[in-house]
Design an enzyme around this catalytic site. Structure first.
Site, PDB file in Angstrom:
ATOM      1  CG  ASP A   1      -0.170   0.025   2.536  1.00  0.00           C
ATOM      2  OD1 ASP A   1       0.970  -0.467   2.571  1.00  0.00           O
ATOM      3  OD2 ASP A   1      -0.716   0.529   3.538  1.00  0.00           O
ATOM      4  CD  GLU A   2       5.019   3.449   2.946  1.00  0.00           C
ATOM      5  OE1 GLU A   2       5.694   4.400   3.349  1.00  0.00           O
ATOM      6  OE2 GLU A   2       4.806   2.413   3.618  1.00  0.00           O
TER       7      GLU A   2
END
Length: 484
Positions: A105-106
């Site tokens: 998610d990053e």
């Protein structure tokens, strides 16, 4: 440091929990906690509603339940999270070839390298468009930071949370960082922060004023010098597109210590199978098998065996892990087991299966005697584990939050199980909150299912960013947050 804020950092907001809320209409706006639900489980992600009660990632699940007893507690669905992550990373890849994923998610993005932005105005424009694109394709929100360095872009995205955009204009770094706590800087963990606090330094400004010589004296040359430069906003690390994995591994912590050697071996072989699934999913192979055993007293042992060449054969990895287990004393009980593969490569050694068979023959073992059915229960005998209860068996087959399909009622998700029953809420991502029904755990009409897409008909962004209308990007501003 760059003269333009063309390094972007994207961080999806409470990713696992937000994905669960998007998939389950009845949980939207309510506290949701995702993680291991056993007595030794930990929180992976908590929704913002749960964070108001003090729940946060890496917290013991038992503590989270005390803080937020009415939250929904769900087992992670990594198949869904990886699918959404792939959608997000595909959008980032349309901006530039230099995308550095940090997790599902990053990621960091070098906008300048792809020609997507070269100044403040174009960086703000593309940052706003990206947030709109992610929302349209996945149904989820992400926070965006823009700056002239990776460190400041990450700080900016953290300050923008949730669902915002913040740009740090080059030249303003020193003023922005000065009042922030020292923990905001990369590499400053609790121990370093406490060491600095005892020396009278609690803010980034304190570090800058202390001078490099004092920080080197306190923390050593490498760490002290690096921290002094970061206190002034200096960070020249490039965005690296390829972050090559060094290993693939899986591990499980057990609700109760395992004592029976047959059960321990069964779990090791099951973990080896899962490890190979991940290895193959990444298109890799490896030549060193690693076994991790954490015993009842928290002492941790690791053993490894290097093969003659890289492999992704589950039989080879299982047998190597089993051999490693033979050299480990599990007397007293085992609380955690893990199997990993290192020495990764993108090819396999063709004769490894024959090698494994030859090793069995050399030790006088027949192939059928060496095999263990990873789905079977442990054999009986002295030291046998206590059989799993019906509630434990139900929880294993019907994990809370996971997808199911009923022949009559359609798609739903498991709210809970116990006493021979499983409770299901029947709803889909784009439906209204659904009804709850209870079934026997062996109901033939109820089966596990794959997750549904969070957005049934996502907007086509195959030609983005060139053709994306600017009016879709929403309001953005320099030096502050953007809200829809």
């Amino acid at each position: 440091m760059r003269a333009a804020p063309t390094i972007l950092h994207l961080d999806m907001d409470a990713f696992y929990a937000s994905a669960e809320q998007a998939a389950k209409p009845s949980l939207r706006g309510k506290p949701v906690v995702v993680g291991g639900l056993g007595p030794r489980g930990v929180v992976a992600t908590a929704s913002y509603e749960a964070r108001r009660f003090g729940v946060h990632s890496a917290m013991p699940m038992a503590q989270a339940r005390r803080l937020a007893p009415n939250a929904a507690y769900l087992v992670p669905r990594f198949l869904l999270y990886r699918t959404v992550s792939d959608q997000v990373m595909e959008l980032l890849g349309r901006l530039t070839p230099l995308v550095e994923p940090l997790s599902l998610d990053e990621a960091f993005v070098d906008l300048e390298a792809g020609g997507a932005a070269d100044d403040t105005a174009s960086a703000l424009e593309i940052g706003g468009q990206l947030r709109t694109a992610i929302k349209a394709v996945t149904g989820l929100t992400g926070s965006v930071g823009l700056a002239g360095s990776k460190m400041l872009a990450k700080i900016a995205s953290e300050q923008a949370k949730p669902d915002g955009l913040l740009l740090i204009e080059p030249g303003t770094e020193r003023e922005l960082l000065a009042p922030m706590p020292v923990r905001i800087l990369p590499g400053v963990g609790p121990a370093t922060a406490d060491h600095l606090r005892r020396a009278g330094m609690t803010t980034v400004n304190d570090l800058a004023e202390a001078g490099e010589a004092e920080l080197v004296r306190l923390l050593g040359k490498a760490h002290g010098g690096s921290l002094h430069r970061m206190a002034f906003g200096y960070d020249d690390r490039p965005v690296v597109a390829e972050r090559d994995a060094k290993s693939v591994s899986v591990e499980d912590t057990f609700d109760a210590d395992l004592h029976d050697r047959v059960r321990v071996r069964t779990e090791v072989e099951r973990l080896a199978g899962r490890c190979v699934q991940r290895l193959r999913g990444a298109g890799r192979s490896g030549r060193t098998v690693v076994l991790k055993v954490r015993r009842y007293d928290f002492s941790t042992l690791t053993r490894s065996e290097t093969l003659r060449g890289p492999t992704d054969d589950p039989t080879v990895v299982r047998e190597a892990a089993a051999r490693l287990l033979e050299a480990v004393d599990t007397t007293g009980g085992v609380r955690l087991l893990g199997v990993g593969v290192t020495g990764l490569a993108d090819y396999t050694q063709e004769d490894l299966f024959a090698q494994a068979a030859g090793e069995r023959a050399a030790t006088g073992e027949a192939a059928e005697e060496d095999a263990v059915d990873v789905g079977a229960e442990p054999a009986g005998g002295a030291g046998e584990e206590t059989p799993e209860t019906s509630e434990q068996l139900a929880a294993r087959r019907w994990p809370a939050g996971h997808d199911v399909r009923h022949d009559v009622y359609g798609h739903g998700w498991v709210q809970g199980s116990g006493v021979g029953r499983v409770t299901v809420r029947f709803e889909e991502p784009e439906s209204a909150p659904g009804r709850v029904r209870t079934f026997r755990i062996d109901d033939a009409q109820l089966q596990p299912a794959d997750p549904l897409p969070l957005v049934r008909n996502p907007v086509d962004y195959s030609s983005w960013p060139a053709s994306l209308p600017k009016s879709l990007s929403g309001p953005v501003s320099s030096g502050g947050e953007s809200r829809p």
